[in-house]
Design a protein around this motif. Structure first.
Motif, PDB file in Angstrom:
ATOM      1  N   LEU A 260       0.809  -1.209   0.000  1.00  0.00           N
ATOM      2  CA  LEU A 260       0.000   0.000   0.000  1.00  0.00           C
ATOM      3  C   LEU A 260       0.842   1.258   0.000  1.00  0.00           C
ATOM      4  CD1 LEU A 260      -2.873   1.061   0.059  1.00  0.00           C
ATOM      5  CD2 LEU A 260      -2.825   0.953   2.549  1.00  0.00           C
ATOM      6  N   GLU A 261       2.054   1.156   0.575  1.00  0.00           N
ATOM      7  CA  GLU A 261       2.877   2.345   0.668  1.00  0.00           C
ATOM      8  C   GLU A 261       3.288   2.866  -0.701  1.00  0.00           C
ATOM      9  OE1 GLU A 261       5.407  -1.263   0.534  1.00  0.00           O
ATOM     10  OE2 GLU A 261       3.698  -0.622   1.724  1.00  0.00           O
ATOM     11  N   GLY A 262       3.202   2.050  -1.745  1.00  0.00           N
ATOM     12  CA  GLY A 262       3.603   2.504  -3.065  1.00  0.00           C
ATOM     13  C   GLY A 262       2.448   2.822  -3.976  1.00  0.00           C
ATOM     14  N   ALA A 263       1.238   2.826  -3.461  1.00  0.00           N
ATOM     15  CA  ALA A 263       0.073   2.999  -4.316  1.00  0.00           C
ATOM     16  C   ALA A 263       0.092   4.337  -5.020  1.00  0.00           C
ATOM     17  CB  ALA A 263      -1.203   2.867  -3.486  1.00  0.00           C
ATOM     18  N   GLY A 264      -0.121   4.263  -6.310  1.00  0.00           N
ATOM     19  CA  GLY A 264      -0.257   5.476  -7.088  1.00  0.00           C
ATOM     20  C   GLY A 264       1.048   6.147  -7.405  1.00  0.00           C
ATOM     21  N   GLN A 265       2.199   5.524  -7.131  1.00  0.00           N
ATOM     22  CA  GLN A 265       3.473   6.135  -7.390  1.00  0.00           C
ATOM     23  C   GLN A 265       4.144   5.424  -8.554  1.00  0.00           C
ATOM     24  OE1 GLN A 265       5.717   6.112  -3.775  1.00  0.00           O
ATOM     25  NE2 GLN A 265       4.111   7.080  -2.592  1.00  0.00           N
ATOM     26  N   GLY A 266       4.946   6.179  -9.285  1.00  0.00           N
ATOM     27  CA  GLY A 266       5.672   5.592 -10.386  1.00  0.00           C
ATOM     28  C   GLY A 266       4.802   5.442 -11.610  1.00  0.00           C
ATOM     29  N   GLY A 267       5.322   4.745 -12.622  1.00  0.00           N
ATOM     30  CA  GLY A 267       4.620   4.633 -13.894  1.00  0.00           C
ATOM     31  C   GLY A 267       3.970   3.308 -14.105  1.00  0.00           C
ATOM     32  N   ASP A 268       3.868   2.466 -13.101  1.00  0.00           N
ATOM     33  CA  ASP A 268       3.324   1.123 -13.289  1.00  0.00           C
ATOM     34  C   ASP A 268       2.063   0.939 -12.467  1.00  0.00           C
ATOM     35  OD1 ASP A 268       4.462   1.177 -10.826  1.00  0.00           O
ATOM     36  OD2 ASP A 268       5.528  -0.730 -11.003  1.00  0.00           O
ATOM     37  N   GLY A 269       1.238   1.976 -12.352  1.00  0.00           N
ATOM     38  CA  GLY A 269       0.026   1.898 -11.554  1.00  0.00           C
ATOM     39  C   GLY A 269      -1.059   1.095 -12.231  1.00  0.00           C
ATOM     40  N   LEU A 270      -2.220   1.104 -11.620  1.00  0.00           N
ATOM     41  CA  LEU A 270      -3.345   0.294 -12.056  1.00  0.00           C
ATOM     42  C   LEU A 270      -3.860   0.768 -13.407  1.00  0.00           C
ATOM     43  CD1 LEU A 270      -5.306  -1.947 -11.269  1.00  0.00           C
ATOM     44  CD2 LEU A 270      -6.672  -0.241 -10.068  1.00  0.00           C
ATOM     45  N   ASP A 271      -4.077  -0.180 -14.306  1.00  0.00           N
ATOM     46  CA  ASP A 271      -4.541   0.151 -15.656  1.00  0.00           C
ATOM     47  C   ASP A 271      -5.492  -0.934 -16.136  1.00  0.00           C
ATOM     48  OD1 ASP A 271      -4.907   1.223 -18.157  1.00  0.00           O
ATOM     49  OD2 ASP A 271      -3.026   0.428 -18.968  1.00  0.00           O
TER      50      ASP A 271
ATOM     51  N   GLY B 271     -17.529   0.801 -11.142  1.00  0.00           N
ATOM     52  CA  GLY B 271     -17.828   2.220 -11.250  1.00  0.00           C
ATOM     53  C   GLY B 271     -16.667   3.128 -10.917  1.00  0.00           C
ATOM     54  N   ALA B 272     -15.781   2.691 -10.021  1.00  0.00           N
ATOM     55  CA  ALA B 272     -14.708   3.577  -9.561  1.00  0.00           C
ATOM     56  C   ALA B 272     -13.448   3.505 -10.402  1.00  0.00           C
ATOM     57  CB  ALA B 272     -14.363   3.238  -8.105  1.00  0.00           C
ATOM     58  N   LEU B 273     -13.220   2.398 -11.097  1.00  0.00           N
ATOM     59  CA  LEU B 273     -11.944   2.206 -11.783  1.00  0.00           C
ATOM     60  C   LEU B 273     -11.562   3.342 -12.736  1.00  0.00           C
ATOM     61  CD1 LEU B 273     -11.902  -1.643 -12.410  1.00  0.00           C
ATOM     62  CD2 LEU B 273     -10.125  -0.315 -11.278  1.00  0.00           C
ATOM     63  N   PRO B 274     -12.462   3.824 -13.615  1.00  0.00           N
ATOM     64  CA  PRO B 274     -12.033   4.883 -14.530  1.00  0.00           C
ATOM     65  C   PRO B 274     -11.712   6.203 -13.837  1.00  0.00           C
ATOM     66  CG  PRO B 274     -14.018   3.784 -15.336  1.00  0.00           C
ATOM     67  CD  PRO B 274     -13.818   3.355 -13.912  1.00  0.00           C
ATOM     68  N   PHE B 275     -12.171   6.383 -12.604  1.00  0.00           N
ATOM     69  CA  PHE B 275     -11.995   7.664 -11.914  1.00  0.00           C
ATOM     70  C   PHE B 275     -10.976   7.573 -10.778  1.00  0.00           C
ATOM     71  CE2 PHE B 275     -16.447   6.996 -13.220  1.00  0.00           C
ATOM     72  CZ  PHE B 275     -16.524   7.946 -14.232  1.00  0.00           C
ATOM     73  N   TRP B 276     -10.345   6.409 -10.616  1.00  0.00           N
ATOM     74  CA  TRP B 276      -9.504   6.182  -9.458  1.00  0.00           C
ATOM     75  C   TRP B 276      -8.284   7.096  -9.431  1.00  0.00           C
ATOM     76  CZ3 TRP B 276      -8.786   5.522  -4.800  1.00  0.00           C
ATOM     77  CH2 TRP B 276      -7.630   5.009  -4.232  1.00  0.00           C
TER      78      TRP B 276
ATOM     79  N   ARG C  90      -7.894  10.073 -10.293  1.00  0.00           N
ATOM     80  CA  ARG C  90      -8.235  11.393  -9.751  1.00  0.00           C
ATOM     81  C   ARG C  90      -8.673  11.294  -8.293  1.00  0.00           C
ATOM     82  NH1 ARG C  90     -12.326  14.884 -13.250  1.00  0.00           N
ATOM     83  NH2 ARG C  90     -10.522  14.675 -14.630  1.00  0.00           N
ATOM     84  N   LEU C  91      -9.444  10.272  -7.963  1.00  0.00           N
ATOM     85  CA  LEU C  91      -9.957  10.147  -6.598  1.00  0.00           C
ATOM     86  C   LEU C  91      -8.845   9.981  -5.580  1.00  0.00           C
ATOM     87  CD1 LEU C  91     -13.041   7.782  -7.042  1.00  0.00           C
ATOM     88  CD2 LEU C  91     -13.090  10.165  -6.300  1.00  0.00           C
ATOM     89  N   ARG C  92      -7.821   9.206  -5.919  1.00  0.00           N
ATOM     90  CA  ARG C  92      -6.798   8.902  -4.928  1.00  0.00           C
ATOM     91  C   ARG C  92      -5.964  10.120  -4.569  1.00  0.00           C
ATOM     92  NH1 ARG C  92      -3.316   5.302  -9.113  1.00  0.00           N
ATOM     93  NH2 ARG C  92      -2.267   6.985 -10.211  1.00  0.00           N
ATOM     94  N   ARG C  93      -6.029  11.174  -5.389  1.00  0.00           N
ATOM     95  CA  ARG C  93      -5.251  12.387  -5.117  1.00  0.00           C
ATOM     96  C   ARG C  93      -6.108  13.503  -4.531  1.00  0.00           C
ATOM     97  NH1 ARG C  93      -3.411  10.796 -10.358  1.00  0.00           N
ATOM     98  NH2 ARG C  93      -1.305   9.923 -10.277  1.00  0.00           N
ATOM     99  N   ALA C  94      -7.396  13.254  -4.290  1.00  0.00           N
ATOM    100  CA  ALA C  94      -8.298  14.303  -3.818  1.00  0.00           C
ATOM    101  C   ALA C  94      -8.254  14.382  -2.299  1.00  0.00           C
ATOM    102  CB  ALA C  94      -9.728  14.032  -4.291  1.00  0.00           C
TER     103      ALA C  94
END
Length: 413
Positions: free
Chosen positions: A204-215, A333-338, A340-344
């Protein structure tokens, strides 16, 4: 993200892999996520560490069972919606079937065996909930503002239920108030959500970092349709009222849609729908919750037990499907918006407030029905104390504690 150009796996293969995991994944959601990481990141190389960390982060952000949601995302990434359903079915089936059979055994043999073993399971349930409550309070309400929200959630649930006799509305009010107050007042609080264990999620500590995130490619039309259906199924039953099988499905769906902060929070929501609704007795409810700790797979299959107790095989199928359906819809429902959501920051503050409030919900459930179901028997209190020490001090696995408590209850109580 994957190790093959197509990145596709047949649904039947996914079902087999997750069926094996569902038969062997003891230890709760933290352990489940570790098993998944070993199976799909380390051994098969289907996902990078960053992609898997993003799955865990999204599952923790959404209401519902985190490990099952990660499994759904793995199936979705490898096999589309069919793969998502196959992964969910494989991971869920073993514990759902075991708890359904347990419900039939309680009905058929409970009177023959005597009530001591059921009382032992209730004592074990009290110890498990106490352990979860302590872990969640440390993780989700670690400072004065969030501890205040937890106490407020407890007061709202106990007060509104006592005055108006409306436990469902009391719990919804506590969750909504926690979100609003968190948004306004928790300026410096972290918004991460844990599973109530006090441990960091793997990766979890690496979530959303780097160029290999969820796609995972989900069209916005599909996502918006899933979110619309989620809201429709949550709101319409309140307006029109449902009976029979549809009414039973609504109770489970509502519980699955409003669970924040870990699988144990499903206890107060199901209690409100099933015990306070007069569908399942308190003793049977707590015995089933204790038994749910002794099987592998997701804790949400407690709904399979309750559905079977209320309506046989059909009720078990309704409970199992309905309690997981919100997670499926929200994941889609959340995947396409994740991204943006994770940085809000606002969303993270609101989620921190909700998670603090649900500590109060679990505290209210610990007060009633858990303590109320155990403290009327001194021997059961003693057994619950020993079970708590076994879990917290001796670090024994929950399944071993539950089985031992049931056996000792049958012999001694």
């Amino acid at each position: 993200m994957t190790d093959a150009p197509s990145g596709r796996t047949p649904a039947l293969s996914l079902f087999r892999i997750f069926l094996m995991l569902g038969c062997t994944s003891f230890g709760g959601p933290i352990a489940h996520l570790g098993y998944f990481r070993e199976a799909f990141v380390a051994r098969r190389g289907w996902f990078t560490e960053g992609a898997y960390a993003d799955m865990v982060a999204l599952a923790q952000f959404l209401p519902g069972p985190a490990s099952s949601q990660v499994g759904m995302m793995i199936g979705l990434a490898r096999g589309g919606i069919g793969g998502m359903l196959a992964a969910w079915a494989g991971f869920t089936l073993p514990s759902a079937l075991a708890l359904t059979l347990f419900a039939f055994g309680v009905v058929r043999f409970g009177g023959v065996l005597g009530g001591g073993w059921l009382l032992g399971l209730k004592a074990a349930a009290a110890a498990v909930v106490a352990q979860a409550l302590i872990g969640m309070a440390r993780t989700l309400a670690p400072d004065a503002p969030r501890a205040g929200l937890a106490v407020g959630g407890f007061v709202v649930v106990i007060g509104v239920t006592g005055l108006l006799g409306a436990p469902v509305w009391a719990q919804i009010a506590a969750i909504l108030a926690g979100g609003v107050l968190g948004l306004v007042f928790l300026k410096g609080a972290g918004g991460g959500s844990e599973a109530g264990s006090g441990q960091e999620e793997p990766g979890l500590e690496g979530a959303g970092q780097g160029g290999d995130g969820l796609d995972i490619d989900i069209g916005r039309g599909v996502a918006l349709g899933a979110l619309f259906l989620f809201a429709l199924l949550l709101i319409v039953p309140f307006l029109v009222g449902l009976d029979g099988g549809l009414g039973l499905a609504d109770r489970f769906y509502r519980a699955g849609a409003l669970v924040f902060g870990g699988g144990h929070v499903v206890l107060p929501l199901l209690q409100a729908g099933m015990v306070d609704g007069g569908i399942v007795g308190r003793d049977s409810f707590l015995a089933g919750y204790g038994a749910a700790q002794a099987v592998p797979g997701p804790l949400f299959t407690f709904a399979s037990y309750l559905g079977a107790a209320a309506g046989g095989w059909g009720g078990a199928a309704i409970g199992t499907a309905a309690i997981f359906l919100p997670s499926m819809l929200l994941t889609l429902g959340a995947l396409p918006f994740w991204a943006r959501l994770r940085r809000a920051p606002a969303m993270r503050r609101a989620l921190a407030g909700v998670n603090a409030a649900v500590v109060g919900l679990l505290a209210a459930a610990f007060y009633d029905p858990v303590l109320a179901g155990v403290f009327d028997r001194p021997h059961a209190v003693a057994l619950a104390g020993v079970a708590f020490v076994a879990l917290v001090i001796w670090k024994l696995p929950p399944w071993a504690v539950v089985v031992t408590a049931g056996v000792l209850g049958g012999l001694l109580l």
